[in-house]
Design an enzyme around this catalytic site. Structure first.
Site, PDB file in Angstrom:
ATOM      1  N   ARG A   1      37.794  31.776 -84.556  1.00 18.79           N
ATOM      2  CA  ARG A   1      38.130  32.243 -83.212  1.00 18.79           C
ATOM      3  C   ARG A   1      38.341  33.762 -83.227  1.00 18.79           C
ATOM      4  O   ARG A   1      37.834  34.476 -82.352  1.00 18.79           O
ATOM      5  CB  ARG A   1      39.393  31.529 -82.711  1.00 18.79           C
ATOM      6  CG  ARG A   1      39.854  31.984 -81.331  1.00 18.79           C
ATOM      7  CD  ARG A   1      40.949  31.094 -80.793  1.00 18.79           C
ATOM      8  NE  ARG A   1      42.215  31.257 -81.492  1.00 18.79           N
ATOM      9  CZ  ARG A   1      43.258  30.451 -81.337  1.00 18.79           C
ATOM     10  NH1 ARG A   1      43.184  29.395 -80.553  1.00 18.79           N
ATOM     11  NH2 ARG A   1      44.386  30.679 -81.984  1.00 18.79           N
TER      12      ARG A   1
ATOM     13  N   ARG B   1      59.114  23.576 -78.883  1.00 16.84           N
ATOM     14  CA  ARG B   1      58.774  23.714 -80.296  1.00 16.84           C
ATOM     15  C   ARG B   1      59.862  23.158 -81.204  1.00 16.84           C
ATOM     16  O   ARG B   1      59.623  22.917 -82.371  1.00 16.84           O
ATOM     17  CB  ARG B   1      58.557  25.197 -80.659  1.00 16.84           C
ATOM     18  CG  ARG B   1      57.298  25.812 -80.089  1.00 16.84           C
ATOM     19  CD  ARG B   1      57.190  27.253 -80.539  1.00 16.84           C
ATOM     20  NE  ARG B   1      56.157  27.991 -79.837  1.00 16.84           N
ATOM     21  CZ  ARG B   1      54.925  28.153 -80.282  1.00 16.84           C
ATOM     22  NH1 ARG B   1      54.557  27.624 -81.421  1.00 16.84           N
ATOM     23  NH2 ARG B   1      54.047  28.844 -79.581  1.00 16.84           N
TER      24      ARG B   1
ATOM     25  N   ARG C   1      44.128  38.672 -81.023  1.00 16.05           N
ATOM     26  CA  ARG C   1      45.582  38.565 -80.875  1.00 16.05           C
ATOM     27  C   ARG C   1      46.260  38.836 -82.208  1.00 16.05           C
ATOM     28  O   ARG C   1      45.797  38.381 -83.246  1.00 16.05           O
ATOM     29  CB  ARG C   1      45.949  37.156 -80.392  1.00 16.05           C
ATOM     30  CG  ARG C   1      45.557  36.915 -78.959  1.00 16.05           C
ATOM     31  CD  ARG C   1      45.678  35.479 -78.502  1.00 16.05           C
ATOM     32  NE  ARG C   1      46.505  34.600 -79.297  1.00 16.05           N
ATOM     33  CZ  ARG C   1      46.604  33.283 -79.046  1.00 16.05           C
ATOM     34  NH1 ARG C   1      45.937  32.742 -78.064  1.00 16.05           N
ATOM     35  NH2 ARG C   1      47.382  32.529 -79.802  1.00 16.05           N
TER      36      ARG C   1
ATOM     37  N   LYS D   1      44.450  22.482 -78.511  1.00 13.97           N
ATOM     38  CA  LYS D   1      45.270  22.205 -77.329  1.00 13.97           C
ATOM     39  C   LYS D   1      44.713  22.888 -76.089  1.00 13.97           C
ATOM     40  O   LYS D   1      44.645  22.297 -75.021  1.00 13.97           O
ATOM     41  CB  LYS D   1      46.724  22.649 -77.559  1.00 13.97           C
ATOM     42  CG  LYS D   1      47.428  21.941 -78.691  1.00 13.97           C
ATOM     43  CD  LYS D   1      48.907  22.309 -78.776  1.00 13.97           C
ATOM     44  CE  LYS D   1      49.175  23.786 -78.992  1.00 13.97           C
ATOM     45  NZ  LYS D   1      48.663  24.301 -80.269  1.00 13.97           N
TER      46      LYS D   1
ATOM     47  N   ARG E   1      52.759  30.392 -88.757  1.00 11.78           N
ATOM     48  CA  ARG E   1      52.880  29.555 -87.562  1.00 11.78           C
ATOM     49  C   ARG E   1      52.625  28.085 -87.897  1.00 11.78           C
ATOM     50  O   ARG E   1      53.291  27.194 -87.363  1.00 11.78           O
ATOM     51  CB  ARG E   1      51.913  30.036 -86.469  1.00 11.78           C
ATOM     52  CG  ARG E   1      52.328  31.376 -85.849  1.00 11.78           C
ATOM     53  CD  ARG E   1      51.238  31.960 -84.975  1.00 11.78           C
ATOM     54  NE  ARG E   1      50.951  31.122 -83.821  1.00 11.78           N
ATOM     55  CZ  ARG E   1      49.759  31.057 -83.220  1.00 11.78           C
ATOM     56  NH1 ARG E   1      48.727  31.746 -83.683  1.00 11.78           N
ATOM     57  NH2 ARG E   1      49.578  30.298 -82.165  1.00 11.78           N
TER      58      ARG E   1
END
Length: 199
Positions: free
Chosen positions: A127, A88, A139, A13, A150
């Protein structure tokens, strides 16, 4: 142009939003980024959200809606925006509809990037590895167990947005497994169709 980008973590995204921002002169509004900024700044909303974000849990609707409502009134959102990470849930989608109605705005399209769960996990792990190798902080919500949660949240909760937006004629699914260029072309085609007057 006002659009919602849907897709689980690691679906691409952010990459596609960046391209759309440049192409259309609009802004990307990532609720994740806005919430992380609030956490870093120690704002009341940030403090409320801090523990939830670290665990990968969904932040309560009223917090997210408040942040989005304020943000889309900023001058740089006048040409339009891409919402990434919001809504969401169906209740958030309804709240978004209500707040856009109040501001005399409407969505042009809702584009969902469809990606295989196994590929998502490897993308997010890559990532995190690239960030660590570059000496940048990883993160907390990119930890593998948090990412899996998630993805589960997306599959169990956010996927319910599909019928909500299909009913409104706004939903378009694109193959997020394709190359970045192919995904971009699919998105452009969907947006062109969404902006064409119905025949």
């Amino acid at each position: 142009m006002r659009l919602v980008l849907l897709g689980p973590p690691g679906a691409g995204k952010g990459t596609q939003a960046e391209r759309l921002v440049k192409k259309h002169g609009i802004i990307q509004l990532s609720t994740g980024d806005m919430l992380r900024a609030a956490v870093a700044a120690g704002t009341p909303v940030g403090l409320e959200a801090k523990d939830l974000i670290a665990k990968g849990a969904l932040v309560p609707d009223e917090i997210v809606v408040r942040i989005v409502s304020d943000r889309i009134e900023e001058p740089d959102a006048r040409n339009g925006f891409i919402l990434d990470g919001f809504p969401r849930t169906v209740s958030q989608a309804q709240a978004l509809d209500d707040l856009l109605d109040d501001k005399d705005m409407k969505l042009d399209a809702v584009v969902e990037l469809k990606v295989d769960d196994g590929v998502l996990m490897s993308r997010v792990e890559r990532r995190a590895g690239e960030l660590a190798a570059a000496g940048k902080p990883v993160r907390s919500d990119d930890a593998p167990e948090v990412v899996r949660r998630r993805i589960d949240d997306y599959n169990n909760v956010t996927s319910q947005l599909r019928p909500f937006y299909q009913e409104k004629g706004l939903h378009a699914a694109v193959d997020g497994m394709a190359s970045i260029e192919d995904v971009a072309a699919q998105i452009d085609a969907e947006l062109a169709a969404a902006r064409s007057p119905a025949t």
